[in-house]
Design a protein around this motif. Structure first.
Motif, PDB file in Angstrom:
ATOM      1  N   ARG A  42       0.850  -1.184   0.000  1.00 30.09           N
ATOM      2  CA  ARG A  42       0.000   0.000   0.000  1.00 30.09           C
ATOM      3  C   ARG A  42       0.892   1.243   0.000  1.00 30.09           C
ATOM      4  N   ASP A  85      -0.372   1.187  -5.549  1.00 28.00           N
ATOM      5  CA  ASP A  85      -0.656   0.019  -4.718  1.00 28.00           C
ATOM      6  C   ASP A  85      -0.328  -1.199  -5.563  1.00 28.00           C
ATOM      7  N   TYR A 144      -1.868   5.757  -8.665  1.00 27.28           N
ATOM      8  CA  TYR A 144      -2.634   6.899  -8.163  1.00 27.28           C
ATOM      9  C   TYR A 144      -2.370   8.176  -8.943  1.00 27.28           C
ATOM     10  N   LEU A 145      -1.357   8.170  -9.756  1.00 25.09           N
ATOM     11  CA  LEU A 145      -1.018   9.393 -10.482  1.00 25.09           C
ATOM     12  C   LEU A 145      -1.599   9.378 -11.893  1.00 25.09           C
ATOM     13  N   LYS A 157      -7.328   6.575 -11.071  1.00 31.08           N
ATOM     14  CA  LYS A 157      -6.487   5.609 -10.338  1.00 31.08           C
ATOM     15  C   LYS A 157      -6.398   4.317 -11.143  1.00 31.08           C
ATOM     16  N   LEU A 194      -5.295   4.092  -0.854  1.00 34.05           N
ATOM     17  CA  LEU A 194      -5.017   5.448  -0.421  1.00 34.05           C
ATOM     18  C   LEU A 194      -6.187   6.364  -0.767  1.00 34.05           C
ATOM     19  N   MET A 236      -7.398   9.848  -1.893  1.00 33.46           N
ATOM     20  CA  MET A 236      -6.865  11.075  -2.485  1.00 33.46           C
ATOM     21  C   MET A 236      -7.720  11.544  -3.657  1.00 33.46           C
ATOM     22  N   ARG A 267      -7.590  14.110  -7.294  1.00 35.69           N
ATOM     23  CA  ARG A 267      -6.604  14.399  -8.321  1.00 35.69           C
ATOM     24  C   ARG A 267      -7.021  15.662  -9.060  1.00 35.69           C
ATOM     25  N   VAL A 320      -3.586  15.002  -4.991  1.00 30.97           N
ATOM     26  CA  VAL A 320      -2.508  14.981  -5.973  1.00 30.97           C
ATOM     27  C   VAL A 320      -2.760  16.067  -7.013  1.00 30.97           C
TER      28      VAL A 320
END
Lengths: 739, 161
Positions: free
Chosen positions: A425, A446, A483-484, A488, B24, B26, B28, B136
């Motif tokens: 994680r 993840d 996550y970027l 996701k 997580l 979050m 964006r 983010v």
């Protein structure tokens, strides 16, 4: 520690079923009543031999009343008896180590026996040194004592574990898709004093070892029982303090026992900016027998935090800007912790079959701050990076073993299944400033990775021959959430691989053997590489062979030699600029291992181990086909003494030759030759020792990398050697009490 | 037989672990440059955003879906500020879509003049409400994407270009 040696002859073809002429029995330690495992029993008339299994039981076929049997186990007095009953109860008394007690049998692990002698003569005193008990394996620490060590073996710069499978009591140490790099193996959760036996094998030849077993595997096995409690204190240079407690919790019986071990370590290291290494280890083990089942429950937890001075550029030292023990960025360092729970069940199904199963869960956290390039990418804030993750591991291993008699041949069958799931994680890479401010998020994922492995192995022993055929199949499932990315995004893939193995041993007498080993192994790639780079191999394979032998040239003189070769479909290469490991092309390594063990007097021993390797990239032009940092020549050796009066000691050396630090060999990572010495005095209830590492206080570089970096006042970058200085003369006083 | 049952149970357990969850928490925010403006794209977990808006604006729960855009946009304007070359920059966002997991907004900044040397972004959406929440911020520039993770400890970042 005597039992370490008794394990050395482990070869479980010990319970064959013969219809007639079988002599059974048990072998135990006369002093402690502990059953002895791995005792060799030889019938002088028939030349049949066998070994005791875990509970000291043995069966020897082809034996009649009046035959003479010899019992051999390192550290115990040899016994000869004339068979006068069909069940023998043998007690062996401890004696000083005698090399002529080694019996060479058709067995794949004779080298482990010779290695165990060195461990017995030179007990490991720190978790860093545990790995170096494997002949030819070198380590290097480059980040303040808390980070996993860099590993070198058989022409590999294994980084922190990309090409060696490391486990503790069968529980994996390698972390797949780790924030710092594939296969990262932090062994600091082990307390060295709890290690009973170190099982290792070089090469990809072992059916029960799967992922990462390319250069080899190492499994550390802890004591099941303690026969006394121990308190140990170490005081050393550079504010090093270490305390170890090993407490026998209940009065041990052959059926039930429990102990607790703790270790607390503090050290500043030789650096101008103290590393403040602070590590706490707790380990507990409970073992009990219920009918034909042996249950073992073990739990351990460890936490560590440290500062690091990192790898400094040679030019900064040569110009006088820094001392060898200074730092460009002394905010490097990290924290890590791991907690494990493991249950083992060994069930004796009948006289010829048993199963062994284990279930484990681990919780692991890691946060590391590094700065490899200083101000190359961000002249204002610097290039510090943070690598962080939180991980849960769950796994299960089981194996079924059966022994079958086929006339004069013995057959051992083994089948196994392993499951492992890693849930990571927040696997993070980011740019940070002074550890406190996250400047830029470079990667945040993840990861969910699973591995199912199946293997089957058959060992057939016939006269002087042993034929071992094995195959294993591994299936991997990789999943990653990034996550970027938009929504996701999640990616997944899977892959399987089949790995056959074949080993042949020819052992016409108890004084020499020849062997040939061949097999296919593999290492998995990082999930982030697999799922982001379409051209990356998921499970690159390794193909290798070993040709070698062991000979008892004289009563107390042993030689061993092996020529080996390993081809790999895809290589991991360290990228100094990024502080990461990335995949590259095909490689071929070839080399020679040589070893000598000699007992000069009843109390004086010598050993020598040399390893030559030629590691090359196959897809690069000849002038640029070197593998950066891969060792080409290593050697260890020394003289050790162990006297009945209680005195013991050793003088030893460790050498690694100059080696290429980049592909075209234009940058050289300088080698070193270090000497250490120790002296001890032990009595029944206490002991005291003094050791000195780097006895001649040499300047040496523990780890080195060719890195392109820029300092704060520089306008252009420079590619050159960056290094972590090796520890200067290090003196340690050790005291221990047994009760 | 008992051994086989345990084995099958463990295999089922291991296979079950293969479905991963979003570990997580979050949001964006993506900024893509166009001449004199930035196009904006925002994404939140649906449940998290609705919970946060309701906490600040209790009457939101009784509103119909058609009026969500007004409430949700207002929440975003309250919690996300931008500046280019240290000068505040206004922007507009519109609710674009809602699916089972995410709620998406799109929008653009007001036009600005001159070369962009730095972008400052403050984004404290949800981080005061939800433990360990982070936002983010990604800045796209052709194939290059730079990402910044904002949190309760660090709700603001300045990106030098």
């Amino acid at each position: 520690m005597k039992r370490i040696l008794s394990i050395s002859c482990i070869f479980l073809t010990t319970i064959p079923l013969w219809s007639q002429g079988i002599i059974k029995g048990t072998v135990s330690n006369e002093e402690t009543q502990e059953y002895l495992e791995g005792v060799t029993i030889l019938n002088h008339r028939s030349q049949q031999h066998t070994h005791t299994e875990a509970k000291g039981h043995f069966k020897l076929p082809g034996t009649s009343f009046g035959d003479t049997l010899s019992f051999y186990s390192l550290g115990f007095k040899n016994q000869q008896i004339v068979v006068d009953a069909d069940f023998l109860t043998i007690s062996m008394s401890e004696v000083m180590l005698e090399l002529d007690q080694i019996i060479i049998t058709p067995n794949l692990k004779t080298l482990n026996t010779l290695s165990a002698i060195n461990v017995e003569l030179n007990p490991v005193g720190s978790s860093q040194d545990i790995l170096q008990t494997v002949p030819g394996l070198f380590i290097g620490q480059h980040a303040g004592g808390g980070k996993a060590e860099q590993i070198f073996l058989r022409g590999f710069d294994i980084d922190h574990g990309t090409d060696i499978q490391i486990s503790a009591d069968g529980m994996p140490v390698n972390m797949v898709s780790h924030a710092h790099g594939q296969g990262y193996s932090d062994l600091h959760f082990l307390i060295p004093e709890t290690i009973k036996n170190i099982d290792f094998g070089k090469g990809p030849y072992y059916s029960s070892s799967g992922n990462f077993t390319t250069a080899g595997y190492v499994d550390f096995q802890s004591y099941d029982q303690l026969y006394e409690s121990t308190i140990k204190l170490d005081v050393g240079s550079f504010n090093t303090r270490r305390a170890v407690g090993m407490i026998d919790l209940i009065e041990g019986t052959p059926k039930t026992d429990a102990y607790l071990a703790t270790e607390y370590l503090l050290s500043d290291g030789p650096f101008e900016s103290p590393q403040n290494l602070d590590r706490l280890n707790v380990f507990g083990k409970y073992i009990t027998e219920i009918q034909n089942n042996t249950l073992t429950l073990q739990a351990s937890t460890f936490s560590s935090q440290w500062n690091a001075s990192g790898q400094i550029p040679m030019r900064a030292v040569q110009s006088g800007f820094l001392s060898r023990f200074g730092a460009i960025d002394d905010t490097e360092g990290g924290t890590t912790s791991r907690t494990n729970l493991k249950l083992d069940v060994r069930s004796l199904l009948n006289e010829n079959a048993f199963t062994q199963s284990s279930f484990y869960i681990s919780k692991y956290d890691f946060e590391l701050f590094s700065n490899f390039t200083f101000f190359l990418n961000d002249p204002e804030n610097g290039d510090q990076i943070r690598q962080k993750e939180s991980r849960s591991i769950m796994g299960f291993n089981t194996s079924y073993n059966r022994y079958i008699s086929l006339g004069n041949s013995k057959l051992q069958l083994e089948g196994g299944l392993s499951l492992r799931n890693d849930q990571v994680r927040g696997n993070e890479l980011s740019n940070t400033l002074n550890r406190t401010t996250t400047l830029e998020q470079l990667s945040l994922t993840d990861i969910n990775e699973s591995n199912v492995g199946l293997y089957a192995d058959a060992k057939m022993e016939h006269g002087p021959w042993l034929l071992d055929l094995g195959v294993r199949a591994d299936h991997f499932q990789f999943e990653m959430i990034n996550y970027l990315t938009e929504n996701k995004s999640s990616k997944a893939t899977n892959k399987s691989i089949i790995s056959p193995k074949i080993n042949v041993v020819y052992c016409p007498s108890t004084s020499w053997q020849l062997y040939a080993k061949a097999g296919k192994g593999f290492h998995s790639n990082d999930s982030r590489v697999i799922l982001n780079q379409e051209n990356s191999k998921i499970l690159p394979a390794a193909f290798g062979y070993d040709l070698g032998g062991v000979i008892q040239a004289w009563d107390r003189l042993y030689f061993n030699a092996a020529f080996w070769s390993l081809y790999m479909e895809q290589e991991f290469v360290y990228v100094g600029d990024e502080g990461i490991v990335e995949t590259s092309g095909r490689t071929l390594r070839q080399g020679v291992d040589l070893g000598v063990n000699y007992q000069m007097l009843s109390w004086l021993f010598a050993d020598l181990n040399m390893n030559y390797a030629s590691p090359r990239a196959l897809d690069q032009p000849e002038h640029a086909n070197h593998l950066p940092l891969a060792p080409t020549f290593t050697s260890i050796g020394g003289v050790s003494a162990k006297h009945t009066s209680g005195f013991s000691g050793s003088v030893r050396y460790r050498q690694i030759a100059d080696r290429p630090a980049n592909e075209d060999n234009s940058i050289i990572a300088k080698g070193y030759f270090l000497t250490s010495a120790s002296v001890r005095y032990d009595q029944k209830h206490w002991g005291i020792g003094l050791s000195a590492d780097n006895l001649f206080n040499q300047k040496w570089n523990e780890t080195q990398f060719a890195t392109d970096s820029r300092l704060a006042d520089e306008t252009n970058s420079t590619e050159e050697i960056h290094f972590t200085p090796g520890t200067p003369l290090f003196i340690k006083l050790n005291m221990q009490v047994h009760f | 037989m008992k051994f086989i049952k345990i084995l099958l149970l463990l295999i089922a357990f291991a296979l079950n672990l293969q479905s991963n969850s979003h570990g997580l928490k979050m949001s964006r925010l993506n900024l893509s440059p166009t001449p004199n403006t930035y196009e904006l794209s925002l994404q939140f977990d649906v449940v998290d955003l609705l919970q946060a808006v309701h906490a600040e604006c209790p009457e939101f729960r009784s509103e119909k879906t058609e009026s969500w855009n007004e409430f949700l946009s207002a929440y975003i304007y309250d919690h996300i500020d931008m500046a280019i070359n240290e000068k505040p920059l206004n922007y507009q966002v519109t609710l674009n879509s809602i699916d089972s997991h995410f709620i998406h907004f799109t929008g653009k900044t007001n036009a600005f003049e001159g070369a962009v040397e730095s972008i400052s972004i403050t984004n404290d959406c949800l981080i005061s409400l939800l433990h360990d929440y982070s936002n983010v911020v990604s800045l796209s520039d052709g194939e290059d994407v730079r990402s910044f993770r904002l949190s309760k400890q660090r709700p603001q970042t300045k990106i030098n270009l």
